[in-house]
Design a protein around this motif. Structure first.
Motif, PDB file in Angstrom:
ATOM      1  N   ILE A 179      10.933   6.430  -6.125  1.00 25.73           N
ATOM      2  CA  ILE A 179       9.990   5.846  -5.174  1.00 25.73           C
ATOM      3  C   ILE A 179      10.786   5.273  -4.000  1.00 25.73           C
ATOM      4  N   LEU A 180      10.475   5.729  -2.795  1.00 23.47           N
ATOM      5  CA  LEU A 180      11.074   5.178  -1.580  1.00 23.47           C
ATOM      6  C   LEU A 180      10.036   4.330  -0.857  1.00 23.47           C
ATOM      7  N   ARG A 181      10.496   3.221  -0.291  1.00 27.40           N
ATOM      8  CA  ARG A 181       9.641   2.361   0.523  1.00 27.40           C
ATOM      9  C   ARG A 181      10.404   1.936   1.775  1.00 27.40           C
ATOM     10  N   ALA A 182       9.676   1.625   2.839  1.00 29.36           N
ATOM     11  CA  ALA A 182      10.295   1.142   4.070  1.00 29.36           C
ATOM     12  C   ALA A 182       9.387   0.105   4.699  1.00 29.36           C
ATOM     13  N   ARG A 183      10.007  -0.887   5.325  1.00 27.75           N
ATOM     14  CA  ARG A 183       9.208  -1.926   5.968  1.00 27.75           C
ATOM     15  C   ARG A 183       9.999  -2.552   7.107  1.00 27.75           C
ATOM     16  N   GLY A 184       9.310  -2.747   8.235  1.00 29.10           N
ATOM     17  CA  GLY A 184       9.878  -3.498   9.340  1.00 29.10           C
ATOM     18  C   GLY A 184       9.478  -4.954   9.221  1.00 29.10           C
ATOM     19  N   ARG A 185      10.447  -5.848   9.342  1.00 30.53           N
ATOM     20  CA  ARG A 185      10.185  -7.298   9.303  1.00 30.53           C
ATOM     21  C   ARG A 185      10.923  -7.946  10.477  1.00 30.53           C
ATOM     22  N   ARG A 186      10.209  -8.848  11.145  1.00 33.52           N
ATOM     23  CA  ARG A 186      10.845  -9.608  12.218  1.00 33.52           C
ATOM     24  C   ARG A 186      10.038 -10.882  12.437  1.00 33.52           C
ATOM     25  N   ASN A 187      10.722 -11.993  12.570  1.00 34.95           N
ATOM     26  CA  ASN A 187      10.037 -13.256  12.812  1.00 34.95           C
ATOM     27  C   ASN A 187       9.153 -13.150  14.051  1.00 34.95           C
ATOM     28  N   GLY A 188       7.912 -13.614  13.912  1.00 38.61           N
ATOM     29  CA  GLY A 188       6.988 -13.577  15.034  1.00 38.61           C
ATOM     30  C   GLY A 188       6.154 -12.321  15.110  1.00 38.61           C
ATOM     31  N   PHE A 189       6.313 -11.408  14.117  1.00 39.76           N
ATOM     32  CA  PHE A 189       5.537 -10.180  14.112  1.00 39.76           C
ATOM     33  C   PHE A 189       5.040  -9.879  12.694  1.00 39.76           C
ATOM     34  N   ALA A 190       3.959  -9.146  12.598  1.00 42.45           N
ATOM     35  CA  ALA A 190       3.444  -8.746  11.294  1.00 42.45           C
ATOM     36  C   ALA A 190       4.334  -7.655  10.704  1.00 42.45           C
ATOM     37  N   PRO A 191       4.619  -7.710   9.406  1.00 43.87           N
ATOM     38  CA  PRO A 191       5.370  -6.614   8.778  1.00 43.87           C
ATOM     39  C   PRO A 191       4.599  -5.301   8.869  1.00 43.87           C
ATOM     40  N   VAL A 192       5.338  -4.217   9.019  1.00 42.14           N
ATOM     41  CA  VAL A 192       4.752  -2.874   9.095  1.00 42.14           C
ATOM     42  C   VAL A 192       5.452  -1.992   8.079  1.00 42.14           C
ATOM     43  N   GLY A 193       4.679  -1.289   7.242  1.00 38.69           N
ATOM     44  CA  GLY A 193       5.258  -0.429   6.224  1.00 38.69           C
ATOM     45  C   GLY A 193       4.890   1.029   6.406  1.00 38.69           C
ATOM     46  N   PHE A 194       5.487   1.869   5.578  1.00 39.87           N
ATOM     47  CA  PHE A 194       5.335   3.320   5.694  1.00 39.87           C
ATOM     48  C   PHE A 194       4.456   3.920   4.608  1.00 39.87           C
ATOM     49  N   GLY A 195       4.072   3.127   3.585  1.00 40.22           N
ATOM     50  CA  GLY A 195       3.490   3.740   2.396  1.00 40.22           C
ATOM     51  C   GLY A 195       4.598   4.343   1.567  1.00 40.22           C
ATOM     52  N   GLU A 196       4.291   4.696   0.334  1.00 39.26           N
ATOM     53  CA  GLU A 196       5.341   5.175  -0.565  1.00 39.26           C
ATOM     54  C   GLU A 196       5.648   6.656  -0.391  1.00 39.26           C
ATOM     55  N   CYS A 197       6.881   6.982  -0.712  1.00 35.33           N
ATOM     56  CA  CYS A 197       7.338   8.373  -0.811  1.00 35.33           C
ATOM     57  C   CYS A 197       7.834   8.532  -2.238  1.00 35.33           C
ATOM     58  N   ARG A 198       7.036   9.172  -3.103  1.00 35.11           N
ATOM     59  CA  ARG A 198       7.370   9.200  -4.520  1.00 35.11           C
ATOM     60  C   ARG A 198       7.116  10.578  -5.118  1.00 35.11           C
ATOM     61  N   ALA A 199       7.865  10.901  -6.150  1.00 35.69           N
ATOM     62  CA  ALA A 199       7.671  12.163  -6.856  1.00 35.69           C
ATOM     63  C   ALA A 199       8.313  12.077  -8.232  1.00 35.69           C
TER      64      ALA A 199
END
Length: 435
Positions: free
Chosen positions: A409-429
């Motif tokens: 399972i791969l996951r990705a997320r952008g995080r930065r103070n002052g902004f909402a986190p943004v993710g990619f959804g899972e990449c799994r197999a």
């Protein structure tokens, strides 16, 4: 480069309640993809919390006008290639209108609600028809770690710091998240064998990568300038470029990987736009002292200033033994896209510098993105030192390489103070036994 605007406001909330605080799909994200509701045909949609907005239904309801309508129409079919070809203007217009429609207090809530589907009731598909696929090798820590296993005194070849290394792969076996991967068969030659044999790979591996969806293409013979490269990027995804290391070790000289790579690649199903990732743009990391400067055709001030991405990249493993005992997935690695030695713009520019033409829906892989320490290795080859140091799991199992029934399972997320986190959804197999 995409710019910040009111759609990135961290206080912005949606009347789709599940979107507020959602780990991947808040209203600040709005990724596009292709889905089919139960019994329905594939069509374009937008992820918002645990719902999917049906673009064709929203278009039919008269919710879009102008450039936003043009983009929604191009994105409402069974693939997003036509949408990708439109470029940034219509894509940005669609994002602005989607944010307006889905924000708390929208006067159009009653008209939008019938266009929503429960995401868990839908099937996700590849977002685009992939004409060509190119895999790069821009993760310098991965390149160094792998090089040390074969060339301890000279892990990086001389061209690495001058050339964004890549190879032309294949598109036919790329599948969306959730589709199982069958263990490949191939020729292998263990060090103690006098001749090669044929059979299932015993050293199956994952590779933690970002995928880059191409937007508008370029004419054959017309390179893309580094200052214009970002205009040709349509979106991003996660990419697991599975690798059979034992097959690769025997076949890769002199032309590189072949059957070791072309049996499968897995991508996350949602296409995260450049606009959604604007808060997570960072300066390209400074090169270590003594490294050469990029050649002029790969150098541009805006790319140096904000061409890199600050995205957490995570790999997890769920084995049959862990499922049987009800254990959660085991984290294998936590890396970050900031460890790319070359930027996406440099990849695009170099790819076309000889006149090669890219087309809407082409996919570029970054190559494995590992971090500088053992906890951030983007492949099991690195994490186990080529199988010499097995990973111990809470189930009592060990892994030197991947086994049948394992799920990556791969996951990705952008995080930065002052902004909402943004993710990619899972990449799994899940890995199936060799056929």
């Amino acid at each position: 480069m995409a710019q910040l605007d009111h759609t990135h406001d961290p206080t912005l909330e949606s009347w789709v309640v599940s979107a507020n605080g959602h780990s991947d799909f808040p209203i600040q994200n709005l990724p596009l993809g292709i889905f089919s509701p139960a019994g329905g045909a594939p069509r374009g949609g937008v992820a918002i919390g645990d719902r999917i907005l049906d673009l064709s239904a929203a278009l039919a309801a008269g919710l879009f006008t102008g450039e936003a309508a043009r983009a929604a129409e191009a994105a409402s079919g069974p693939v997003l290639n036509q949408f990708l070809a439109l470029g940034a203007g219509p894509r940005q217009a669609l994002r602005l209108r989607l944010s307006e429609l889905l924000k708390t207090g929208s006067s159009n809530q009653g008209r939008v609600e019938p266009c929503l589907h429960v995401a868990s009731d839908c099937t996700l598909h590849l977002p685009a028809r992939i004409g060509d696929y190119t895999d790069f090798y821009v993760g310098i820590h991965h390149a160094t770690n792998v090089g040390k296993q074969f060339r301890p005194d000279n892990p990086l070849l001389p061209n690495y710091k001058y050339v964004p290394i890549g190879y032309h792969g294949r598109a036919s076996s790329i599948r969306p998240s959730g589709v199982p991967v069958r263990r490949p068969r191939g020729q292998t030659k263990p060090p103690d064998a006098s001749e090669p044999g044929f059979g299932p790979s015993r050293r199956l591996d994952y590779e933690l990568e970002l995928g880059v969806w191409m937007g508008p293409g370029n004419e054959l013979g017309t390179p893309i300038d580094i200052g214009k490269a970002s205009e040709h990027v349509g979106g991003f995804c996660l990419l697991n470029d599975w690798s059979a290391r034992d097959i690769q070790a025997w076949e890769y000289q002199p032309l590189g990987p072949f059957l070791a790579k072309n049996f499968a690649s897995t991508v996350s199903a949602w296409m995260v736009t450049p606009e959604a990732l604007a808060p997570f743009r960072i300066p390209q990391p400074s090169r270590p002292e003594g490294d050469p400067a990029p050649l002029p055709y790969l150098t541009e001030e805006a790319d140096r200033r904000e061409g890199a991405l600050d995205l957490e990249l995570e790999v997890l493993l769920l084995t049959p033994g862990m499922r049987e005992k009800g254990l959660p997935p085991h984290r294998l690695a936590l890396s970050n896209a900031r460890h790319m030695y070359w930027t996406v713009a440099q990849m695009v520019t170099h790819h076309t510098s000889n006149g090669c033409n890219l087309q809407p829906g082409d996919l570029l892989g970054t190559g494995t993105i590992s971090g500088p320490d053992q906890s951030s290795c983007g492949s099991i080859l690195e994490a186990t030192l080529g199988g010499k140091s097995p990973i111990s799991l809470a189930s009592g199992e060990e892994r030197r390489f991947l086994e049948d029934g394992d799920e990556v399972i791969l996951r990705a997320r952008g995080r930065r103070n002052g902004f909402a986190p943004v993710g990619f959804g899972e990449c799994r197999a899940v890995i199936l036994p060799a056929g």
